[in-house]
Design an enzyme around this catalytic site. Sequence first.
Site, PDB file in Angstrom:
ATOM      1  N   ARG A   1      -9.321   1.082   9.287  1.00  0.00           N
ATOM      2  CA  ARG A   1      -8.894  -0.382   9.912  1.00  0.00           C
ATOM      3  C   ARG A   1      -9.938  -1.281  10.340  1.00  0.00           C
ATOM      4  NH1 ARG A   1      -3.274   0.504   9.355  1.00  0.00           N
ATOM      5  NH2 ARG A   1      -1.736  -1.318   9.582  1.00  0.00           N
TER       6      ARG A   1
ATOM      7  N   ARG B   1       0.096  -9.155  13.329  1.00  0.00           N
ATOM      8  CA  ARG B   1      -0.962  -8.100  12.391  1.00  0.00           C
ATOM      9  C   ARG B   1      -1.520  -8.761  11.456  1.00  0.00           C
ATOM     10  NH1 ARG B   1       4.047  -4.815  10.335  1.00  0.00           N
ATOM     11  NH2 ARG B   1       2.438  -3.489   9.269  1.00  0.00           N
TER      12      ARG B   1
ATOM     13  N   LYS C   1       0.796  -1.223   0.182  1.00  0.00           N
ATOM     14  CA  LYS C   1       0.047  -0.098   0.071  1.00  0.00           C
ATOM     15  C   LYS C   1       0.937   1.289  -0.044  1.00  0.00           C
ATOM     16  CE  LYS C   1      -2.458  -0.667   3.910  1.00  0.00           C
ATOM     17  NZ  LYS C   1      -1.851  -2.266   4.031  1.00  0.00           N
TER      18      LYS C   1
ATOM     19  N   ARG D   1      11.582  -5.748   4.144  1.00  0.00           N
ATOM     20  CA  ARG D   1      11.247  -4.476   3.945  1.00  0.00           C
ATOM     21  C   ARG D   1      12.237  -3.444   4.859  1.00  0.00           C
ATOM     22  NH1 ARG D   1       5.343  -1.703   4.329  1.00  0.00           N
ATOM     23  NH2 ARG D   1       5.380  -2.094   6.601  1.00  0.00           N
TER      24      ARG D   1
ATOM     25  N   ARG E   1      11.517  -2.012  10.550  1.00  0.00           N
ATOM     26  CA  ARG E   1      10.537  -1.560  11.358  1.00  0.00           C
ATOM     27  C   ARG E   1      10.118  -2.497  12.545  1.00  0.00           C
ATOM     28  NH1 ARG E   1       5.285   0.547   8.165  1.00  0.00           N
ATOM     29  NH2 ARG E   1       4.310  -0.674   9.744  1.00  0.00           N
TER      30      ARG E   1
HETATM   31  P1  AMP Z   1       0.787   0.737   9.322  1.00  0.00           P
HETATM   32  O1  AMP Z   1       2.201   1.616   8.780  1.00  0.00           O
HETATM   33  O2  AMP Z   1      -0.408   1.201   8.484  1.00  0.00           O
HETATM   34  O3  AMP Z   1       1.013  -0.708   8.877  1.00  0.00           O
HETATM   35  O4  AMP Z   1       0.516   0.950  10.665  1.00  0.00           O
HETATM   36  C1  AMP Z   1       1.374   0.485  11.740  1.00  0.00           C
HETATM   37  C2  AMP Z   1       0.522   0.230  12.722  1.00  0.00           C
HETATM   38  O5  AMP Z   1       0.130   1.550  13.521  1.00  0.00           O
HETATM   39  C3  AMP Z   1      -0.538  -0.572  13.111  1.00  0.00           C
HETATM   40  O6  AMP Z   1      -0.018  -1.748  13.199  1.00  0.00           O
HETATM   41  C4  AMP Z   1      -1.249  -0.205  14.244  1.00  0.00           C
HETATM   42  O7  AMP Z   1      -0.949  -0.345  15.370  1.00  0.00           O
HETATM   43  C5  AMP Z   1      -1.330   1.362  14.235  1.00  0.00           C
HETATM   44  N1  AMP Z   1      -2.151   1.923  13.106  1.00  0.00           N
HETATM   45  C6  AMP Z   1      -2.227   2.659  11.822  1.00  0.00           C
HETATM   46  N2  AMP Z   1      -3.260   2.915  11.314  1.00  0.00           N
HETATM   47  C7  AMP Z   1      -4.139   2.298  12.307  1.00  0.00           C
HETATM   48  C8  AMP Z   1      -5.609   2.818  12.042  1.00  0.00           C
HETATM   49  N3  AMP Z   1      -6.281   3.009  11.040  1.00  0.00           N
HETATM   50  N4  AMP Z   1      -6.255   2.006  13.385  1.00  0.00           N
HETATM   51  C9  AMP Z   1      -5.734   1.526  14.160  1.00  0.00           C
HETATM   52  N5  AMP Z   1      -4.146   1.483  14.430  1.00  0.00           N
HETATM   53  C10 AMP Z   1      -3.560   1.954  13.452  1.00  0.00           C
END
Ligand code: AMP
Length: 217
Positions: A88, A167, A13, A123, A156
Amino acid sequence: MKLILLGAPGVGKGTQAQFVIEKYAIPQISTGDMLRESIKTGSALGKKVKEVMESGALVTDEIILDLVNARVRQPDCKKGFLFDGFPRTIPQAEALLKESIHVDHVIEIILQEDDIVARLAGRRVHVASGRIYHNLYNPPKVTDIDDVTGEPLIQRDDDKEGTIRVRMQVYRKQTEPLVSFYKAMSDSVQYSLKYTSVDGVGTAEEIRDRIFAALSD
Ligand code: AMP
């Protein structure tokens, strides 16, 4: 153009978001990036969310919705925006409707779980710029070094294998229901929302072209 990029963690994404925001000159709203920024600056919010993020669980809807509501009201979002990693959960999607924030298009990127784990484990990120590399699919010129600044790349914490599995489970349970939610919306005459599923297998450019084709249809 207002759109949502939907898909499990690791389907690409973030990479695809870069292509789309460049082509359509719209801002990317990545809730993950916003949360990581708040951790970096040591804010009260950052302290609150750090552990949750590192565990692979989701941050509360309330925190996320405060961030997003403030962000979409910025002037640069007038002409549109791309949501990456948001919504999400079903309550997050319902909150958008309640706030009359309507999107034109939902693009879902689909990839098998084994491919996802391989992608996430390889990554690497340049923290300051957000540039994303991959050991196999998009390697930097020098291993673990950013091409532009020469600074080190990092993995990360939540890209480590144990967290990735968590996840994925969180995705299936809390986020995947959004697939039916948005498909139903696209079938309803009440909304002018288009839903497209895109195959996430291939190079970043191949996937980009599938997304561009869907958006220009
Ligand atoms: P991402 O970079 O989008 O994979 O997000 C990394 C982490 O941030 C996720 O595993 C969640 O802990 C938190 N996070 C990001 N976006 C959301 C969301 N829309 N709702 C809840 N937690 C989020």
